[in-house]
Design an enzyme around this catalytic site. Structure first.
Site, PDB file in Angstrom:
ATOM      1  N   ASP A  68      24.246  33.179  43.754  1.00  0.00           N
ATOM      2  CA  ASP A  68      25.878  32.896  43.249  1.00  0.00           C
ATOM      3  C   ASP A  68      25.877  34.213  42.393  1.00  0.00           C
ATOM      4  OD1 ASP A  68      28.238  32.325  41.881  1.00  0.00           O
ATOM      5  OD2 ASP A  68      27.627  30.404  40.841  1.00  0.00           O
ATOM      6  N   TYR A 163      43.356  38.758  41.790  1.00  0.00           N
ATOM      7  CA  TYR A 163      42.480  39.682  42.697  1.00  0.00           C
ATOM      8  C   TYR A 163      42.696  41.007  42.490  1.00  0.00           C
ATOM      9  CZ  TYR A 163      40.495  41.490  47.366  1.00  0.00           C
ATOM     10  OH  TYR A 163      39.755  42.054  48.205  1.00  0.00           O
ATOM     11  N   ALA A 165      43.605  42.279  39.653  1.00  0.00           N
ATOM     12  CA  ALA A 165      43.078  42.706  38.342  1.00  0.00           C
ATOM     13  C   ALA A 165      41.508  42.966  38.340  1.00  0.00           C
ATOM     14  CB  ALA A 165      43.318  41.582  37.145  1.00  0.00           C
TER      15      ALA A 165
HETATM   16  P1  NAP Z   1      34.398  37.033  53.456  1.00  0.00           P
HETATM   17  O1  NAP Z   1      34.400  36.995  55.048  1.00  0.00           O
HETATM   18  O2  NAP Z   1      35.149  35.881  52.772  1.00  0.00           O
HETATM   19  O3  NAP Z   1      32.827  37.344  53.003  1.00  0.00           O
HETATM   20  C1  NAP Z   1      32.628  37.107  51.337  1.00  0.00           C
HETATM   21  C2  NAP Z   1      31.326  36.302  51.422  1.00  0.00           C
HETATM   22  O4  NAP Z   1      31.121  36.397  50.076  1.00  0.00           O
HETATM   23  C3  NAP Z   1      31.238  35.121  51.961  1.00  0.00           C
HETATM   24  O5  NAP Z   1      30.278  34.936  52.466  1.00  0.00           O
HETATM   25  C4  NAP Z   1      31.443  34.326  50.610  1.00  0.00           C
HETATM   26  O6  NAP Z   1      30.935  32.901  50.834  1.00  0.00           O
HETATM   27  C5  NAP Z   1      30.399  35.058  49.718  1.00  0.00           C
HETATM   28  N1  NAP Z   1      30.529  34.640  48.333  1.00  0.00           N
HETATM   29  C6  NAP Z   1      31.710  34.337  47.571  1.00  0.00           C
HETATM   30  N2  NAP Z   1      31.596  33.768  46.438  1.00  0.00           N
HETATM   31  C7  NAP Z   1      30.296  34.274  46.271  1.00  0.00           C
HETATM   32  C8  NAP Z   1      29.413  34.210  45.091  1.00  0.00           C
HETATM   33  N3  NAP Z   1      29.868  33.734  43.783  1.00  0.00           N
HETATM   34  N4  NAP Z   1      28.054  34.411  45.326  1.00  0.00           N
HETATM   35  C9  NAP Z   1      27.656  35.095  46.451  1.00  0.00           C
HETATM   36  N5  NAP Z   1      28.423  35.137  47.463  1.00  0.00           N
HETATM   37  C10 NAP Z   1      29.603  34.780  47.500  1.00  0.00           C
HETATM   38  O7  NAP Z   1      35.128  38.324  52.842  1.00  0.00           O
HETATM   39  P2  NAP Z   1      35.469  39.720  53.666  1.00  0.00           P
HETATM   40  O8  NAP Z   1      36.726  40.098  53.983  1.00  0.00           O
HETATM   41  O9  NAP Z   1      34.271  40.223  54.363  1.00  0.00           O
HETATM   42  O10 NAP Z   1      35.196  40.399  51.948  1.00  0.00           O
HETATM   43  C11 NAP Z   1      34.201  41.097  51.496  1.00  0.00           C
HETATM   44  C12 NAP Z   1      34.489  41.919  50.540  1.00  0.00           C
HETATM   45  O11 NAP Z   1      35.594  42.982  50.741  1.00  0.00           O
HETATM   46  C13 NAP Z   1      35.043  41.325  49.168  1.00  0.00           C
HETATM   47  O12 NAP Z   1      34.706  41.915  48.016  1.00  0.00           O
HETATM   48  C14 NAP Z   1      36.522  41.395  49.454  1.00  0.00           C
HETATM   49  O13 NAP Z   1      37.296  41.318  48.283  1.00  0.00           O
HETATM   50  C15 NAP Z   1      36.552  42.939  49.866  1.00  0.00           C
HETATM   51  N6  NAP Z   1      37.723  43.390  50.640  1.00  0.00           N
HETATM   52  C16 NAP Z   1      38.254  42.694  51.844  1.00  0.00           C
HETATM   53  C17 NAP Z   1      39.232  43.164  52.464  1.00  0.00           C
HETATM   54  C18 NAP Z   1      39.775  42.461  53.721  1.00  0.00           C
HETATM   55  O14 NAP Z   1      40.941  42.855  54.086  1.00  0.00           O
HETATM   56  N7  NAP Z   1      39.063  41.429  54.258  1.00  0.00           N
HETATM   57  C19 NAP Z   1      40.146  44.133  51.618  1.00  0.00           C
HETATM   58  C20 NAP Z   1      39.649  44.823  50.566  1.00  0.00           C
HETATM   59  C21 NAP Z   1      38.353  44.261  49.899  1.00  0.00           C
HETATM   60  P3  NAP Z   1      31.608  31.610  51.160  1.00  0.00           P
HETATM   61  O15 NAP Z   1      32.195  32.039  52.580  1.00  0.00           O
HETATM   62  O16 NAP Z   1      30.988  30.533  50.928  1.00  0.00           O
HETATM   63  O17 NAP Z   1      32.801  31.892  50.287  1.00  0.00           O
END
Ligand code: NAP
Length: 255
Positions: A68, A163, A165
């Site tokens: 976490d 988000y 922020a």
């Molecule tokens: P995702 O598929 O939801 O993957 C995020 C992962 O982080 C999930 O496995 C989630 O677990 C895990 N997680 C959440 N809280 C956590 C914690 N406290 N400790 C450890 N792991 C944790 O999202 P993604 O789209 O791949 O995003 C990855 C990163 O890119 C994020 O930082 C996101 O803000 C950034 N981002 C994404 C986008 C987009 O369009 N997708 C755009 C800009 C930036 P759970 O599934 O259990 O929650």
């Protein structure tokens, strides 16, 4: 002749490696020869990522870890387990764990705001600090820390006050870390994706997502691999003179 591997036998830690962009990053790092510690609160997702990774030449195996990132204790335990397993601190770290709890400013609760900041911003701080400490204590110069921001942190977005922020904070944190850690040869950069098709964007209403896709000059949402390719570049020696940079991966999107 095949191109030489860019990250041969380099230990890399990826948080959020159990899903979406983090999983794609784990795959690309492993394809470049890195040994990957895949960390996520979703342990089943992290284990699935590891099962899909190509094996390294050294025969050593990638490993999944539960963490976490918002808990200093959990991050400390993760670093201890990585050290026990691989006998070295990670030289590449990609902080990708993140959440959204979208709501308009006028309706956002304090609890939801705090939670998003704790995971996205404090989590990135804790992991960046722990990895940097490990590298400095190891005495061997070098290392590449890559944090996942968002274009939303730069320009804001309707309904994403917490988000945006948190991601603006990640950018400031990374630029400061870059200045402080340069003397140890550790580079820190932040990647700002636009809208990338992952389980995170699956949560958005299809109508909103379609609207965003239509606003992207390249005409589509991004693929996680397109973010992962940039991370491999930032992790490798090819980016050796780049630190403190924000790299936009948005298809030209400027909200
Ligand atoms: P995702 O598929 O939801 O993957 C995020 C992962 O982080 C999930 O496995 C989630 O677990 C895990 N997680 C959440 N809280 C956590 C914690 N406290 N400790 C450890 N792991 C944790 O999202 P993604 O789209 O791949 O995003 C990855 C990163 O890119 C994020 O930082 C996101 O803000 C950034 N981002 C994404 C986008 C987009 O369009 N997708 C755009 C800009 C930036 P759970 O599934 O259990 O929650």
């Amino acid at each position: 002749m095949a191109a030489p591997l860019r990250l041969r036998a380099t230990l890399a830690l990826v948080t959020g490696g159990g899903s979406g962009i983090g999983r794609a990053i784990c795959t690309r790092l492993a394809e470049e020869g890195a040994l990957v510690a895949v960390a996520d609160q979703n342990e089943a997702g992290a284990a699935e990522t590891v099962r899909g990774l190509p094996r390294g030449e050294s025969g050593r195996e990638h490993e999944a870890f539960g963490v976490d990132v918002s808990s200093a204790q959990s991050v400390g335990e993760l670093m201890a387990r990585i050290q026990a397993r691989f006998s070295t601190p990670p030289r590449v770290c990609v902080s990708c764990a993140g959440i959204t709890m979208d709501e308009f400013l006028l309706k956002q609760t304090e609890a939801a705001f705090d939670k998003v900041l704790q995971v996205n911003l404090k989590g990135t701080f804790l992991v960046t600090q722990a990895v940097a400490r490990g590298l400095v204590e190891s005495g061997a110069p070098g290392g590449s820390i890559i944090n996942m921001g968002s274009i939303v942190g730069k320009v804001g977005n309707l309904g994403q006050v917490s988000y945006a922020a948190s991601k603006a904070g990640v950018e400031g944190l990374t630029k400061t870390a870059a200045k402080e850690l340069a003397r140890f040869g550790i580079r820190c950069n932040v990647v700002l994706p636009g809208f990338i098709a992952t389980p995170m964007t699956d949560k958005m209403p299809p109508k909103v997502l379609q609207k965003f896709a239509g606003m992207v000059p390249l005409g589509r949402l991004g693929d996680p691999k397109e973010v992962a390719d940039v991370c491999v570049f930032l992790a490798s020696e090819e980016s050796r003179y780049i630190t403190g940079a924000s790299v936009e991966v948005t298809g030209g999107l400027f909200l």
